[in-house]
Design an enzyme around this catalytic site. Structure first.
Site, PDB file in Angstrom:
ATOM      1  CE  LYS A 145     -13.889 -16.538  17.345  1.00  0.00           C
ATOM      2  NZ  LYS A 145     -15.117 -15.914  17.179  1.00  0.00           N
ATOM      3  CE  LYS A 157     -10.872 -10.783  15.773  1.00  0.00           C
ATOM      4  NZ  LYS A 157     -12.241 -10.562  15.339  1.00  0.00           N
ATOM      5  CE  LYS A 169     -18.580  -9.089  19.993  1.00  0.00           C
ATOM      6  NZ  LYS A 169     -18.853 -10.209  19.004  1.00  0.00           N
TER       7      LYS A 169
HETATM    8  N1  AQP Z   1     -10.768  -5.682  16.117  1.00  0.00           N
HETATM    9  C1  AQP Z   1     -11.440  -5.476  15.131  1.00  0.00           C
HETATM   10  N2  AQP Z   1     -10.883  -4.481  14.413  1.00  0.00           N
HETATM   11  C2  AQP Z   1     -12.147  -4.122  13.332  1.00  0.00           C
HETATM   12  N3  AQP Z   1     -13.337  -4.747  13.299  1.00  0.00           N
HETATM   13  C3  AQP Z   1     -13.450  -5.817  13.894  1.00  0.00           C
HETATM   14  N4  AQP Z   1     -14.408  -6.729  14.289  1.00  0.00           N
HETATM   15  C4  AQP Z   1     -14.366  -7.555  15.044  1.00  0.00           C
HETATM   16  N5  AQP Z   1     -13.306  -7.112  15.602  1.00  0.00           N
HETATM   17  C5  AQP Z   1     -12.603  -6.343  14.939  1.00  0.00           C
HETATM   18  C6  AQP Z   1     -15.542  -6.752  13.344  1.00  0.00           C
HETATM   19  O1  AQP Z   1     -16.864  -6.474  14.272  1.00  0.00           O
HETATM   20  C7  AQP Z   1     -17.997  -7.247  13.482  1.00  0.00           C
HETATM   21  C8  AQP Z   1     -18.757  -7.928  14.262  1.00  0.00           C
HETATM   22  O2  AQP Z   1     -17.985  -9.037  14.958  1.00  0.00           O
HETATM   23  P1  AQP Z   1     -18.362 -10.054  15.711  1.00  0.00           P
HETATM   24  O3  AQP Z   1     -18.748  -9.807  16.991  1.00  0.00           O
HETATM   25  O4  AQP Z   1     -19.334 -10.974  14.973  1.00  0.00           O
HETATM   26  O5  AQP Z   1     -17.284 -11.322  15.806  1.00  0.00           O
HETATM   27  P2  AQP Z   1     -15.775 -11.215  15.964  1.00  0.00           P
HETATM   28  O6  AQP Z   1     -15.450 -10.687  14.636  1.00  0.00           O
HETATM   29  O7  AQP Z   1     -15.454 -12.694  16.154  1.00  0.00           O
HETATM   30  O8  AQP Z   1     -15.668 -10.332  16.931  1.00  0.00           O
HETATM   31  P3  AQP Z   1     -14.680 -10.345  18.385  1.00  0.00           P
HETATM   32  O9  AQP Z   1     -14.607  -9.295  19.323  1.00  0.00           O
HETATM   33  O10 AQP Z   1     -13.271 -11.000  17.858  1.00  0.00           O
HETATM   34  O11 AQP Z   1     -15.300 -11.614  19.123  1.00  0.00           O
HETATM   35  P4  AQP Z   1     -14.778 -12.875  19.727  1.00  0.00           P
HETATM   36  O12 AQP Z   1     -13.765 -12.475  20.459  1.00  0.00           O
HETATM   37  O13 AQP Z   1     -16.135 -13.584  20.254  1.00  0.00           O
HETATM   38  O14 AQP Z   1     -14.377 -13.666  18.704  1.00  0.00           O
HETATM   39  C9  AQP Z   1     -17.289  -7.955  12.067  1.00  0.00           C
HETATM   40  O15 AQP Z   1     -17.570  -7.183  11.136  1.00  0.00           O
HETATM   41  C10 AQP Z   1     -15.846  -7.810  12.598  1.00  0.00           C
HETATM   42  O16 AQP Z   1     -15.115  -8.012  11.247  1.00  0.00           O
END
Ligand code: AQP
Length: 344
Positions: free
Chosen positions: A121, A205, A208
């Site tokens: 990031k 992966k 969001k």
């Molecule tokens: N692709 C994924 N597959 C399985 N689990 C996932 N998680 C996120 N992406 C996947 C799990 O969702 C929970 C919440 O995640 P978060 O919103 O706290 O942050 P993140 O992991 O950073 O999610 P994103 O979608 O990837 O957000 P951005 O793009 O903002 O970084 C966690 O338990 C995570 O493991």
């Protein structure tokens, strides 16, 4: 890290989700679905909308509170019951930030420098990203340990951060001569939903923050949108569906779609291949779309219904914060005593 005495307190689950945009299928299968499964299995759980984590990247202050309500609504729509589990916003319980500071003085710079999520990031430009983004995993350790949580359901991407939480717990116990004071929390990661990949790139992966809207299925997508995104999902030029797991190993996009089908239907990927191996994508993709719609549309509908009455969500969050604070306060009093702070 050490062979200290085992923690003997009660089992407790903690997990968090950032209010940083629309939740997607990865968040659902990697986290939310596991939360409700654990609740159904009778585990005590705290489920937190981690707004302090969200501000490690720029957020619009005019939207953040509503985004927090949306995540709380999603948790409830997926089946978390605010009377059974504790649902709350991170910033409304002070223990998180206080314990994070104490843990800042326990964790080592070298440990944080190894965290791949910061590298991903933050990119190469550490001058421009916040100190908070670097410190994110320490706050995460505080989130979990402020409640002495023993189990943390998360997606695969959080594995390294959980290892750091375990190291911080062990180091605190050792440094303050408090064997077994904090548990070393166990990640609950297993299962086909642990790592859902982008629909456009099977090596990345689902996320969001991916600018490509077609890379993910959002929990609020309607049936037509879900079907269209699955139809357009990248596969490859190797022809039909693979027949064996070995055939599938070098086909990441196909492996991802099969994994999604498996997670949604509570099967293994091998069982999905037994049913669809050798068939065309013209057969498999519509079946996957139907399954996703059947699974997600009741959740979407319930989320919309809950969001029509934000006062009810606010009430649940307020009660959740009180319950969370009641668990964390005595633990924080013990932490202050252990560290040696003056107390009344
Ligand atoms: N692709 C994924 N597959 C399985 N689990 C996932 N998680 C996120 N992406 C996947 C799990 O969702 C929970 C919440 O995640 P978060 O919103 O706290 O942050 P993140 O992991 O950073 O999610 P994103 O979608 O990837 O957000 P951005 O793009 O903002 O970084 C966690 O338990 C995570 O493991």
């Amino acid at each position: 890290m050490t062979d200290q005495p085992t923690y003997t307190g009660p089992d407790r689950v903690f997990s968090g989700i950032q209010p940083t945009g629309n939740l997607h299928l990865g968040n659902y299968l990697g986290a939310l679905k596991k939360f409700t499964d654990l609740q159904e299995a009778g585990w005590d759980g705290l489920y937190c909308v981690v707004d302090l984590h969200a501000i490690t990247m720029p957020q619009d202050p005019a939207l953040l509170a509503d985004q927090t309500r949306q995540i709380a609504a999603a948790m409830m729509a997926c089946g978390l019951d605010p009377d059974t589990s504790v649902i709350f916003a991170q910033s409304s319980v002070q223990a998180h930030t206080e314990l994070a500071w104490i843990f800042n003085c326990v964790a080592r710079m070298g440990w944080l420098e190894k965290m791949t999520q910061f590298k991903d990031k933050g990119g190469d430009n550490s001058e421009r990203v916040s100190v908070g983004l670097f410190d994110y995993p320490v706050l995460q350790a505080a989130d979990i340990l402020a409640y002495k949580a023993t189990h943390v359901p998360v997606g695969e991407d959080q594995k390294q951060h959980l290892e750091l939480s375990r190291n911080i717990a062990a180091r605190f116990n050792q440094q303050f001569d408090a064997p077994g004071f904090f548990p070393e929390p166990e990640p609950l990661i297993k299962g086909p939903g642990a790592r859902i990949m982008s629909l456009k790139d099977g090596t990345k992966k689902m996320s969001k923050s991916d600018p490509a809207e077609n890379s993910r299925i959002n929990l609020i997508d309607d049936a037509d949108t879900i079907a269209r995104k699955i139809k357009k999902a990248k596969t490859d030029t190797l022809g039909d569906m693979p027949v064996t797991m070995e055939d599938m190993a070098a086909r990441p996009e196909v492996e991802n779609l099969v994994g999604i089908y498996a997670a949604l239907s509570s099967q293994t990927s091998a069982q999905v291949l037994n049913q669809y191996g050798g068939k065309g994508f013209g057969t498999f993709k519509p079946a996957l779309a139907d399954l996703a719609v059947a699974h997600l549309s009741p959740i979407t509908e319930q989320m919309r219904h809950l969001l029509d009455d934000p006062a009810e969500i606010d009430l649940a969050l307020r009660k959740g914060a009180e319950k969370a604070d009641a668990i964390a306060s005595p633990i924080m009093a013990e932490v202050r005593r252990t560290v040696g702070f003056w107390q009344v």
